[in-house]
Design a protein around this motif. Sequence first.
Motif, PDB file in Angstrom:
ATOM      1  N   PRO A   1       0.795  -1.237   0.000  1.00 51.70           N
ATOM      2  CA  PRO A   1       0.000   0.000   0.000  1.00 51.70           C
ATOM      3  C   PRO A   1       0.826   1.285   0.000  1.00 51.70           C
ATOM      4  O   PRO A   1       1.848   1.389   0.688  1.00 51.70           O
ATOM      5  N   ALA A   2       0.355   2.244  -0.772  1.00 51.29           N
ATOM      6  CA  ALA A   2       0.933   3.592  -0.800  1.00 51.29           C
ATOM      7  C   ALA A   2      -0.093   4.534  -1.413  1.00 51.29           C
ATOM      8  O   ALA A   2      -0.801   4.148  -2.342  1.00 51.29           O
ATOM      9  N   PRO A   3      -0.192   5.761  -0.901  1.00 52.44           N
ATOM     10  CA  PRO A   3      -1.082   6.744  -1.538  1.00 52.44           C
ATOM     11  C   PRO A   3      -0.573   7.093  -2.929  1.00 52.44           C
ATOM     12  O   PRO A   3       0.586   6.825  -3.275  1.00 52.44           O
ATOM     13  N   LYS A   4      -1.436   7.716  -3.725  1.00 54.86           N
ATOM     14  CA  LYS A   4      -1.024   8.147  -5.066  1.00 54.86           C
ATOM     15  C   LYS A   4       0.165   9.101  -4.964  1.00 54.86           C
ATOM     16  O   LYS A   4       0.203   9.982  -4.109  1.00 54.86           O
ATOM     17  N   LEU A   5       1.108   8.890  -5.843  1.00 54.73           N
ATOM     18  CA  LEU A   5       2.321   9.702  -5.835  1.00 54.73           C
ATOM     19  C   LEU A   5       2.023  11.093  -6.387  1.00 54.73           C
ATOM     20  O   LEU A   5       1.398  11.237  -7.443  1.00 54.73           O
ATOM     21  N   LEU A   6       2.481  12.090  -5.649  1.00 54.06           N
ATOM     22  CA  LEU A   6       2.348  13.482  -6.079  1.00 54.06           C
ATOM     23  C   LEU A   6       3.710  14.145  -5.996  1.00 54.06           C
ATOM     24  O   LEU A   6       4.466  13.913  -5.049  1.00 54.06           O
ATOM     25  N   TYR A   7       4.033  14.964  -6.979  1.00 48.75           N
ATOM     26  CA  TYR A   7       5.252  15.755  -6.910  1.00 48.75           C
ATOM     27  C   TYR A   7       4.921  17.076  -6.231  1.00 48.75           C
ATOM     28  O   TYR A   7       4.171  17.895  -6.774  1.00 48.75           O
ATOM     29  N   VAL A   8       5.463  17.269  -5.016  1.00 46.35           N
ATOM     30  CA  VAL A   8       5.179  18.475  -4.229  1.00 46.35           C
ATOM     31  C   VAL A   8       6.498  19.024  -3.708  1.00 46.35           C
ATOM     32  O   VAL A   8       7.292  18.295  -3.103  1.00 46.35           O
ATOM     33  N   LYS A   9       6.718  20.316  -3.914  1.00 40.75           N
ATOM     34  CA  LYS A   9       7.924  20.942  -3.377  1.00 40.75           C
ATOM     35  C   LYS A   9       7.886  20.915  -1.854  1.00 40.75           C
ATOM     36  O   LYS A   9       6.827  21.039  -1.235  1.00 40.75           O
ATOM     37  N   PHE A  10       9.061  20.782  -1.246  1.00 43.36           N
ATOM     38  CA  PHE A  10       9.155  20.673   0.209  1.00 43.36           C
ATOM     39  C   PHE A  10       8.472  21.850   0.908  1.00 43.36           C
ATOM     40  O   PHE A  10       7.757  21.674   1.897  1.00 43.36           O
ATOM     41  N   LYS A  11       8.664  23.050   0.394  1.00 44.21           N
ATOM     42  CA  LYS A  11       8.101  24.236   1.049  1.00 44.21           C
ATOM     43  C   LYS A  11       6.577  24.239   1.026  1.00 44.21           C
ATOM     44  O   LYS A  11       5.941  24.968   1.797  1.00 44.21           O
ATOM     45  N   GLU A  12       5.976  23.410   0.159  1.00 40.99           N
ATOM     46  CA  GLU A  12       4.518  23.361   0.040  1.00 40.99           C
ATOM     47  C   GLU A  12       3.906  22.150   0.744  1.00 40.99           C
ATOM     48  O   GLU A  12       2.689  21.980   0.745  1.00 40.99           O
ATOM     49  N   LEU A  13       4.742  21.308   1.363  1.00 42.31           N
ATOM     50  CA  LEU A  13       4.242  20.106   2.020  1.00 42.31           C
ATOM     51  C   LEU A  13       3.463  20.445   3.287  1.00 42.31           C
ATOM     52  O   LEU A  13       3.842  21.336   4.038  1.00 42.31           O
ATOM     53  N   ASP A  14       2.402  19.694   3.520  1.00 41.32           N
ATOM     54  CA  ASP A  14       1.629  19.803   4.750  1.00 41.32           C
ATOM     55  C   ASP A  14       1.993  18.617   5.650  1.00 41.32           C
ATOM     56  O   ASP A  14       1.939  17.465   5.216  1.00 41.32           O
ATOM     57  N   TRP A  15       2.366  18.893   6.889  1.00 35.33           N
ATOM     58  CA  TRP A  15       2.829  17.825   7.771  1.00 35.33           C
ATOM     59  C   TRP A  15       1.748  16.780   8.027  1.00 35.33           C
ATOM     60  O   TRP A  15       2.030  15.581   8.134  1.00 35.33           O
ATOM     61  N   GLU A  16       0.505  17.206   8.119  1.00 33.41           N
ATOM     62  CA  GLU A  16      -0.578  16.248   8.346  1.00 33.41           C
ATOM     63  C   GLU A  16      -0.709  15.279   7.179  1.00 33.41           C
ATOM     64  O   GLU A  16      -1.051  14.107   7.369  1.00 33.41           O
ATOM     65  N   ASP A  17      -0.446  15.737   5.959  1.00 37.30           N
ATOM     66  CA  ASP A  17      -0.448  14.832   4.805  1.00 37.30           C
ATOM     67  C   ASP A  17       0.681  13.812   4.925  1.00 37.30           C
ATOM     68  O   ASP A  17       0.531  12.644   4.537  1.00 37.30           O
ATOM     69  N   CYS A  18       1.809  14.257   5.454  1.00 38.45           N
ATOM     70  CA  CYS A  18       2.936  13.340   5.660  1.00 38.45           C
ATOM     71  C   CYS A  18       2.571  12.268   6.682  1.00 38.45           C
ATOM     72  O   CYS A  18       2.889  11.088   6.501  1.00 38.45           O
ATOM     73  N   ILE A  19       1.899  12.677   7.761  1.00 37.81           N
ATOM     74  CA  ILE A  19       1.483  11.721   8.784  1.00 37.81           C
ATOM     75  C   ILE A  19       0.482  10.724   8.210  1.00 37.81           C
ATOM     76  O   ILE A  19       0.538   9.520   8.510  1.00 37.81           O
ATOM     77  N   SER A  20      -0.420  11.188   7.368  1.00 39.54           N
ATOM     78  CA  SER A  20      -1.380  10.303   6.718  1.00 39.54           C
ATOM     79  C   SER A  20      -0.668   9.253   5.867  1.00 39.54           C
ATOM     80  O   SER A  20      -1.028   8.066   5.868  1.00 39.54           O
ATOM     81  N   ASP A  21       0.353   9.688   5.160  1.00 36.20           N
ATOM     82  CA  ASP A  21       1.151   8.771   4.339  1.00 36.20           C
ATOM     83  C   ASP A  21       1.836   7.729   5.219  1.00 36.20           C
ATOM     84  O   ASP A  21       1.838   6.527   4.906  1.00 36.20           O
ATOM     85  N   VAL A  22       2.413   8.161   6.332  1.00 37.84           N
ATOM     86  CA  VAL A  22       3.087   7.246   7.256  1.00 37.84           C
ATOM     87  C   VAL A  22       2.097   6.236   7.836  1.00 37.84           C
ATOM     88  O   VAL A  22       2.408   5.042   7.972  1.00 37.84           O
ATOM     89  N   ASN A  23       0.902   6.687   8.161  1.00 34.66           N
ATOM     90  CA  ASN A  23      -0.103   5.776   8.710  1.00 34.66           C
ATOM     91  C   ASN A  23      -0.448   4.667   7.725  1.00 34.66           C
ATOM     92  O   ASN A  23      -0.571   3.494   8.091  1.00 34.66           O
ATOM     93  N   ILE A  24      -0.614   5.046   6.464  1.00 28.87           N
ATOM     94  CA  ILE A  24      -0.989   4.061   5.443  1.00 28.87           C
ATOM     95  C   ILE A  24       0.168   3.113   5.125  1.00 28.87           C
ATOM     96  O   ILE A  24      -0.014   1.890   5.049  1.00 28.87           O
ATOM     97  N   GLN A  25       1.363   3.682   4.961  1.00 29.21           N
ATOM     98  CA  GLN A  25       2.485   2.862   4.524  1.00 29.21           C
ATOM     99  C   GLN A  25       3.204   2.152   5.670  1.00 29.21           C
ATOM    100  O   GLN A  25       3.646   1.008   5.509  1.00 29.21           O
ATOM    101  N   VAL A  26       3.349   2.832   6.810  1.00 26.60           N
ATOM    102  CA  VAL A  26       4.232   2.316   7.862  1.00 26.60           C
ATOM    103  C   VAL A  26       3.461   1.783   9.065  1.00 26.60           C
ATOM    104  O   VAL A  26       3.677   0.650   9.506  1.00 26.60           O
ATOM    105  N   ARG A  27       2.562   2.593   9.614  1.00 26.29           N
ATOM    106  CA  ARG A  27       1.859   2.157  10.822  1.00 26.29           C
ATOM    107  C   ARG A  27       1.093   0.862  10.584  1.00 26.29           C
ATOM    108  O   ARG A  27       1.041  -0.016  11.460  1.00 26.29           O
ATOM    109  N   SER A  28       0.513   0.717   9.417  1.00 34.37           N
ATOM    110  CA  SER A  28      -0.288  -0.472   9.115  1.00 34.37           C
ATOM    111  C   SER A  28       0.541  -1.750   9.198  1.00 34.37           C
ATOM    112  O   SER A  28       0.154  -2.711   9.874  1.00 34.37           O
TER     113      SER A  28
END
Length: 244
Positions: free
Chosen positions: A87-114
């Motif tokens: 499992p992994a969310p759809k890949l998006l190209y996003v510049k670091f300065k535009e990243l939202d930390w909550e989106d990062c946590i969501s990604d970690v939950n899906i890929q890692v916590r599970s």
Amino acid sequence: MSRNYLILGASSDVGIELIKEINNNEETSTIWAHYCSNSKLIRSIAERNGNSIIPIAANFSDLNDVKKLCLKINDSQRLPLSIVHLPAPKLLYVKFKELDWEDCISDVNIQVRSIFQLLQFFLPRISKMDQRAKIVFMLSENTINPPAKFTTKYTMSKYMLLGLMKSLVVEYAGKNVNINALSPSMIDTKLLSEIDRRMLDFCGALDNILAPQDVALSLWKLLSVHSDNMNGENVLFSGTSNEI
């Protein structure tokens, strides 16, 4: 010899091809095929060689859903000796300065916590069984080569998975279990559906893009006797080379 498989993210393009590969090569085995919201593709695969393909739903953003999946499989008394985590969310190209930390946590939950939660439940059990157990993580060439631009969120999660894999190898050394990872280059799947192909070309991804069935074959080899002497390996698989 029949085996019980658990394919996490089985409704993905690679997951479907992996189910087909197992179904063609195994006899009288059980394939637990995890999906989040759509099991149609899984249910469309004809069972062969006496195998059973069992779709099982879980939303990996929800801790309770993961627990329910573990308990359902455990209650069936058909514990998976082979586990593949896709499992992994759809890949998006996003510049670091535009990243939202909550989106990062969501990604970690899906890929890692599970998979963290699932392996805490299953690994102590299956590592004591007579048959050899196989665990395979789907990572990315980003964990071996310099990562593609604008993939910080995706790359962070993959490195967390790599750290988990390496730690489990050390902790379960001497047990009857092989834990490895596959790190492919870009795969032509639905995960790329929200990325402009021109951006893929700009980043050089189209030069070595892989087909899902090729990646599934490499995953199958990591589940088979081919990997009996492999443990703790992060195998690079690019469009220009196949090292398995």
